[in-house]
Design an enzyme around this catalytic site. Structure first.
Site, mmCIF file in Angstrom:
data_model
loop_
_atom_site.group_PDB
_atom_site.id
_atom_site.type_symbol
_atom_site.label_atom_id
_atom_site.label_comp_id
_atom_site.label_asym_id
_atom_site.label_seq_id
_atom_site.Cartn_x
_atom_site.Cartn_y
_atom_site.Cartn_z
ATOM 1 N N ASP B 25 1.363 -1.450 0.173
ATOM 2 C CA ASP B 25 -0.551 -0.330 0.129
ATOM 3 C C ASP B 25 1.174 1.510 -0.121
ATOM 4 O OD1 ASP B 25 -1.293 2.221 0.875
ATOM 5 O OD2 ASP B 25 -2.466 1.691 2.833
ATOM 6 N N GLU B 184 -7.236 0.225 -4.091
ATOM 7 C CA GLU B 184 -7.246 0.461 -2.694
ATOM 8 C C GLU B 184 -8.603 0.164 -2.462
ATOM 9 O OE1 GLU B 184 -5.840 4.477 -2.287
ATOM 10 O OE2 GLU B 184 -3.602 3.689 -2.561
ATOM 11 N N ASP B 206 -13.012 5.530 1.188
ATOM 12 C CA ASP B 206 -11.261 5.213 1.603
ATOM 13 C C ASP B 206 -11.184 6.879 1.637
ATOM 14 O OD1 ASP B 206 -8.985 4.765 1.227
ATOM 15 O OD2 ASP B 206 -8.741 3.495 -0.104
#
Lengths: 181, 619
Positions: B25, B184, B206
């Site tokens: 990430d 993501e 998110d």
């Protein structure tokens, strides 16, 4: 080599999924068929395979998605059925429409314009819902024309009309976004 | 439902060593690396046991590059050479960066993407990101005790082609084999869905350090289908810090601060934001360079008031995504919160109010994306997971072409499932016209000037014809990473031009190779030995995959084809035994070509197997 590449992919979109070539379609069944076909060919399944398999998987997954997206949308499906029958829907060139339809279009445009100027998102949402009801009714007519009456000329006109409605829906969406963003 | 069984085309027949793969990430504020160990996804900590790596890179005057907490601790002291939130600049030109004045950096406009002026020279955001990724790669290799076969790198779903390509370039520069760029929110959905056995329509909200994404997903048994995605690629937790920073300036009557003081107060602002997650108020103190003391009290109520418009701004993409997915807020079964910024109580409350249900916060919002990426990396690397699932993702923004009058013609609409290809035919508008320029755009607006320009190229060598006679077919292909390739072909003469959409902003392969060879870390790695190992690993997996394929589908080949394939396979085995990188690559290439018809026939057979006997009546 390319001769037998996707021999089965030369089939039309309906045949690919083993569906009858007609407008009426069970959307949930199509979804299931698409997912099982996509599961076989998605590039994720070939991430550690050789380049040849990766390339073929990309092509096959693209092909499966294209077939699905064409069949999923009633407008695209009707246009595609007509194309298979050798009929050009002439959406860009043939703009002659019955006067009543054109009148209704103008009323729609005015209503969208009013709501836009009034910054009335709720009104736009209402228009969108109403429009989608109209679209559904027209799609039913399209099913009649294609599956029952086999009247290609009427079907082509309905496709052109639906294209107009699709543009209206887009305009409403753009107006909502313009007000929200 | 036996027909739904999924074959494992890439997997080895022989029991295989676990192939080391990670999910990364690469965040605006923090980055993480995770992997699947003994069947469970887990974040890999550094040697001090810390999971997060602050996405901060400092170029020191002793020539060293430091990344993470150490760099973060020094950022106020050396703001110009300490790069934070570099993700905001990925794939962006100077004109795209709204807050140039707010950054302590000196930018130079380079073709397609800005560069930052540091004492280590001009640094592209790609290079700075590569330094972060390199740190994570080293952490993973040290922790797992071996070289990585590849990585899944996550990107905001709302990243456009330029930002995605820049991310992929950064990973390659860091010496990582990119198995997939993964959105993501989709990564979060994998981690969440597999953990909770979720079914139905879910929304992933998110809010990261610098980007906001929202995705609407339909979760059915084994399938994660993204219905729509939207977002804002320059809105995140950083903006909340900045609101507090502005409030401090206002309260203390400050203006015209130095880069050092700016950085100091931004750090205090971030600390205040974090404190207000658990406390009703917090004290902000700082001593500026000129000795002036700041001492302020900030309450949650005030913070909520000054940050309300930011939260409202996130709800607009939410509405857009729901509209695109053609569902209402009431149809949503759960809202998964992802990203550190969703810890703020006012964010949770606003999202809860919007959907009429409390959002799901049972997974660590900082880790869930990396965990999902690790799970996907494990499967893509060919390590069999317990569950097989399918991920169907979409492109976030429409792709199109410039047509006459500066207007955009959409070729692939947003929220189309990838991979996807679309072709459109164009013609010449002048007699004898022999070239056609193709301008590729991404975005929703009608005017070319309002969309992002991805690339321009010219199709030359069209035979002179009367206007309107040529038939030029432009094909857009978007792959499973969401990256675009465009080809243009004159159908009558067959003249072709193609482009991978990157030269207008990305790095060329040559540039990447040069940067790789320049990089001291890689010289130490011994590039040649690494290349040989990579070639051998790839060749082995190619041979394994073919063995599996032949075991099940050898009947698709006639004797001559089978003999040719066997011969090409033996040649590759000989090259591996001889440890010659050049021969391995050549033989792999030849084997790939030789096996293409076989691969195509197997693909056909697999689809037919999946669909045979399944028609409308039997479903």
């Amino acid at each position: 080599m390319t001769a037998d590449l996707f021999s089965d992919f030369q089939q039309d979109h309906f045949a690919l999924f083993g569906l009858p070539r007609r407008f009426a379609l069970d959307g949930a069944a199509l979804d299931t068929l698409w997912r099982s076909a996509a599961a076989q060919v998605h590039p994720d399944r070939f991430a550690s395979a050789g380049d040849a398999e990766k390339r073929i998987a990309l092509m096959a997954a693209t092909r499966v998605n294209e077939a699905y997206q064409t069949l999923k949308s009633p407008l695209a499906r009707a246009r595609y059925l007509l194309r298979l029958a050798g009929i050009d829907t002439a959406e860009e060139t043939n703009t002659s429409m019955p006067p009543a339809f054109l009148m209704a279009q103008m009323e729609w445009r005015e209503a969208i314009e009013d709501a836009r100027h009034g910054h009335d998102v709720d009104a736009l949402e209402r228009l969108s819902r109403q429009l989608r009801l109209d679209v559904r009714a027209m799609e039913d007519e399209l099913g009649e024309a294609l599956d029952e009456q086999h009247d290609h000329a009427s079907a082509a006109l309905l496709v052109r009309k639906l294209r107009f409605l699709e543009k209206l829906d887009q305009e409403i969406g753009d107006a909502i976004e313009a007000l929200l963003f | 439902m036996a027909l739904l069984q999924i074959t494992e085309p890439g997997l080895s027949a022989a029991p295989h060593q676990h192939r080391l793969a990670v999910g990364i990430d690469l965040g605006t504020t923090n980055s993480l690396v995770a992997t699947v160990k003994s069947g469970a996804a887990t974040v890999l900590p550094d040697e001090h046991g810390r999971s997060l790596l602050p996405s901060v890179v400092r170029y020191r005057d002793d020539g060293r590059t430091i990344v993470g907490f150490e760099a973060q601790a020094e950022q106020s002291r050396d703001p110009n050479n300490t790069i934070v939130s570099v993700k905001r600049f990925m794939g962006r030109g100077l004109a795209d960066i709204q807050d140039v004045g707010r950054s302590p950096y000196r930018f130079v406009d380079a073709p397609g993407m800005v560069q930052l002026v540091t004492r280590a020279g001009h640094k592209s955001p790609v290079e700075v990101s590569a330094d972060i990724l390199k740190n994570l790669r080293e952490r993973a290799e040290a922790s797992l005790g071996g070289e990585l076969i590849g990585a899944v790198i996550t990107v905001p779903a709302y990243f456009d082609d330029a930002q995605r390509q820049a991310t992929k370039d950064a990973a390659r520069l860091a010496g990582l084999n990119v198995l997939r760029l993964l959105n993501e929110p989709t990564a979060a959905a994998i981690a969440y869905g597999l953990d909770n056995g979720a079914e139905g329509t879910y929304v992933v909200y998110d809010l990261g350090g610098g980007t906001f994404d929202v995705s609407v997903l339909a979760l059915t048994r084994g399938v994660f289908e993204v219905l729509a995605t939207s977002g804002d690629s320059s809105l995140g937790g950083d903006d909340f810090d900045h609101r507090i920073y502005c409030w401090i300036l206002e309260q203390a009557g400050l203006h015209g601060l130095s880069a050092h003081d700016t950085r100091l107060l931004l750090t205090r602002a971030r600390e205040a934001k974090e404190a207000l997650t658990e406390h009703a108020d917090t004290r902000i103190t700082a001593v500026l360079a000129d000795g002036q003391t700041i001492d302020l009290q900030l309450s949650q109520t005030t913070f909520h008031a000054i940050s309300k418009t930011l939260i409202d701004k996130t709800l607009l993409p939410v509405r857009k995504a729901l509209r695109d997915a053609r569902i209402g807020a009431g149809d949503v079964k759960g809202v998964v919160m992802v990203g550190g910024a969703t810890r703020m109580p006012q964010v949770q409350k606003a999202v809860g109010d919007f959907f009429g249900r409390p959002p799901l916060t049972n997974l660590d919002p900082d880790k869930v994306v990396a965990l999902g990426a690790a799970i996907q990396a494990n499967v893509l690397a060919g390590n069999k997971g317990d569950d097989e699932w399918l991920l169907l993702d979409v492109i976030p923004l429409s792709l199109g072409l410039e047509t006459m009058g500066g207007l955009t013609e959409k070729i692939i609409p947003r929220n189309s499932t990838i991979p996807i290809a679309r072709a459109q035919e164009f013609t010449t508008f002048k007699d004898g016209q022999t070239a056609l320029s193709v301008h590729i755009l991404q975005g929703e607006r009608e005017l070319v000037s309002d969309c992002r320009s991805l690339a321009k190229f010219v199709l030359r060598g069209i035979p002179p014809m009367v206007a309107g006679a040529a038939r030029i077919r432009v094909t857009f292909q978007v792959d499973a990473d969401g990256l675009l390739a465009v080809t243009a072909r004159e159908m009558i003469s067959g003249v072709e031009a193609s482009i991978e959409v990157k030269p207008s902003y990305g790095l060329s392969d040559d540039e990447i190779t040069r940067m790789l060879s320049d990089s001291i870390a890689h010289v130490a790695d011994d590039i040649n030995a690494r290349k040989l190992r990579e070639a051998m690993v790839d060749a082995d997996s190619l041979l394994d995959a073919l063995d599996v394929a032949l075991a099940s589908d050898a009947d698709l080949l006639d004797d001559a084809e089978r003999a040719a394939l066997d011969e090409a396979m033996q040649a590759l085995r000989d090259a591996i035994a001889a440890e010659s990188t050049k021969d391995i690559n050549a033989c792999s290439h030849r084997l790939n070509q030789a096996s293409e018809p076989f691969a195509a026939r197997r693909m056909d057979r697999n689809i037919q197997r999946a669909l045979t006997g399944k028609n409308i009546e039997t479903l």
